[in-house]
Design a protein around this motif. Structure first.
Motif, short mmCIF file in Angstrom:
data_model
loop_
_atom_site.label_atom_id
_atom_site.label_comp_id
_atom_site.label_asym_id
_atom_site.label_seq_id
_atom_site.Cartn_x
_atom_site.Cartn_y
_atom_site.Cartn_z
N HIS A 432 1.19 -29.93 79.62
CA HIS A 432 0.54 -31.11 79.06
C HIS A 432 0.53 -32.23 80.09
O HIS A 432 1.58 -32.77 80.43
N CYS A 487 -2.28 -36.26 75.45
CA CYS A 487 -2.41 -35.19 76.43
C CYS A 487 -3.81 -35.27 77.03
O CYS A 487 -4.79 -35.46 76.31
N HIS A 492 -6.50 -30.38 73.80
CA HIS A 492 -5.23 -30.77 73.16
C HIS A 492 -5.37 -32.18 72.59
O HIS A 492 -4.95 -32.45 71.46
CU LIG Z 1 -1.59 -30.81 76.18
#
Ligand SMILES: [Cu+2]
Length: 524
Positions: A432, A487, A492
């Motif tokens: 991330h 993120c 995400h």
């Molecule tokens: Cu992520």
């Protein structure tokens, strides 16, 4: 007040991932097939180009402001030889697409952005847009707050103070739950801020200060962009584009060049290395110049991070080709030519020796890098993990923020407070790249060890690899109000690893502070 917009925002009709998911999955499943590798261009056959420079409409002396007028439009561009590709771009009033803004510190900038986009050609949605100037301490209503959506047929003003240290910024779309596919279509560009300290250093300037906007993409058999986020885990294309050109080759002189490398990919991280074995000299990070340069053989570069790197081509004879390779990192999906990025052909002697040095000291007094850890008045912990199919921060999502009527915050530092945040990726299987808006931070430690060599400068994105934990030190200065943390692997972010913090108690409202208006826009 536009009541219909307020109602939409309150009921979360812009923002309900649950409503949007089935359609997106269905559309993905019906997507046409990918262009075979044999029809893609061979690496290092197409010439390197730099993006055009953004041109202002006028300068207002009384307020020391440059005014720009931009349209977000769909344009057909030639990316793969023999094909035209529908893309989305920011276009200035002189026709420049995704131009680089060049701005001197303390000159203010006003940009009027008009959303003239059609429905997404593959996914079919009408794109909500919100323009984020990444790296700028903008006021909340000009920061590209995801739910501050400007829908097609509307325009919105953005004001930028440009009062931070010189740095490489970038502007890109941040529209709620559509950021990944909006940016993938092309809504991104570079923004360079200069200051007297940076100008006075004998590092490469002017034609030797070169943007490298790196992203990946994939195309269908008709040459159109193909979006597939692998069930919200990531978008990984088989074509590497540098400033919009697949695997370009750049002619260079026998001298030093400074490259501002921006990873503008949706999900892919890179690991740079020169095939000649020579080091890369990192001089700048997200928040500008490092205290001192770092020579390094290879380094990891996550999404949205910026690294300024000097490469010295004086070491090579005329006729030599040097290749910038990508060694990749865990969790990328790689293809036959994603291990290479671009090539440099050394073609002749320098036409100028100005700015041909790598000084031992760059910016020793940057507050972010010099403030002591003991200045911190608060420590907080943010854990990143997947829960019930959604990406979360401390178990919360942007849908939770929407449900709270934009009240829920993950942190509430006071203006000018210094805090330590411990950021942890609890899972294996994912990385991330976490971005904290508004502020610059210093990485204190990574997994209990010192930060990586290339991270020893001011940062606003930090790569959190599998099970990595990073402690950062930040001063919450410049503005009060609500700002996002998310993120930067954009699927995400969209599903739904995004929260917010609030500096102080107040600040301008990110949604109602300066809302959009219907087109046509008046002249700036
Ligand atoms: Cu992520």
């Amino acid at each position: 007040m536009d009541l219909s917009r307020r109602d939409l925002l309150k009921t979360g009709a812009f923002g309900s991932a649950a409503l949007l998911l089935p359609l997106e999955r269905f559309t993905n499943a019906a997507a046409p097939s990918r262009m075979p590798a044999s029809q893609l261009p061979q690496p290092f056959t197409l010439p390197f180009t730099v993006p055009p420079t953004a041109k202002r409409v006028r300068w207002d002396q009384a307020t020391n402001t440059d005014h720009y007028a931009m349209q977000m439009v769909q344009v057909n561009q030639s990316i793969l030889p023999g094909f035209t590709t529908a893309t989305w771009a920011y276009r200035d009033s002189f026709g420049n697409l995704n131009p680089t803004f060049d701005v001197m510190q303390n000159r203010k900038v006003h940009v009027r952005h008009c959303n003239e986009l059609p429905d997404h050609p593959q996914l079919g949605y009408a794109p909500p847009t919100s323009v984020h100037l990444h790296g700028s301490a903008s006021k909340p209503q000009y920061d590209g707050y995801a739910s501050d959506a400007t829908t097609p047929g509307n325009w919105k003003d953005y004001y930028y103070p440009n009062n931070q240290d010189a740095r490489t910024l970038w502007y890109h779309d941040h529209g709620v739950h559509r950021t990944a596919s909006n940016v993938y279509m092309g809504l991104a560009g570079m923004y360079r801020m200069f200051d007297p300290v940076e100008r006075a250093l004998p590092i490469p300037h002017g034609p030797y200060d070169v943007p490298l906007i790196v992203r990946d993409a994939m195309f269908d058999t008709a040459g159109q962009l193909l979006f597939d986020d692998n069930d919200h885990s990531g978008v990984y294309g088989d074509v590497i584009l540098v400033n919009g050109t697949p695997w370009p080759v750049m002619k260079v002189e026998r001298r030093k060049y400074r490259f501002r490398i921006l990873n503008a990919s949706i999900s892919r991280s890179y690991q740079w290395q020169l095939d000649s074995g020579q080091p890369l000299h990192v001089i700048g990070t997200d928040g500008g110049l490092m205290p001192a340069p770092v020579a390094i053989q290879k380094f990891r570069h996550g999404v949205a991070e910026r690294y300024e790197v000097i490469i010295d081509f004086a070491k090579y004879p005329i006729g030599k080709r040097v290749v910038l390779k990508n060694l990749s990192n865990k969790n990328n999906i790689n293809y036959v030519n994603t291990d290479k990025v671009m090539a440099f052909d050394v073609v002749g002697p320098p036409t100028s020796f100005a700015g041909n040095k790598i000084p031992a000291v760059l910016r020793p007094d940057c507050e972010t890098m010099t403030m002591p850890e003991s200045a911190a008045v608060q420590s907080r912990r943010l854990d990143l993990f997947r829960e019930n199919g959604e990406w979360t921060i401390n178990g919360k999502t942007w849908a939770d923020v929407v449900k709270s009527n934009y009240e829920m915050v993950l942190a509430n530092p006071k203006l000018d407070d210094v805090e330590i945040w411990e950021l942890t990726n609890l899972s294996g299987g994912w990385n991330h790249p976490l971005h904290i808006h508004l502020i610059d931070f210093r990485i204190l430690s990574r997994n209990g060890k010192p930060p990586l060599p290339q991270e020893r400068g001011p940062k606003d994105v930090v790569y959190l690899g599998e099970n990595e934990s990073v402690r950062v030190l930040a001063k919450f200065k410049h503005q009060t109000g609500k700002y996002m943390i998310h993120c930067h692997n954009l699927p995400h972010e969209d599903h739904d690893m995004m929260g917010q913090f609030m500096v102080g108690d107040g600040g301008d409202d990110p949604i109602y502070g300066d809302p959009p208006h219907p087109l046509p826009a008046p002249p700036v």
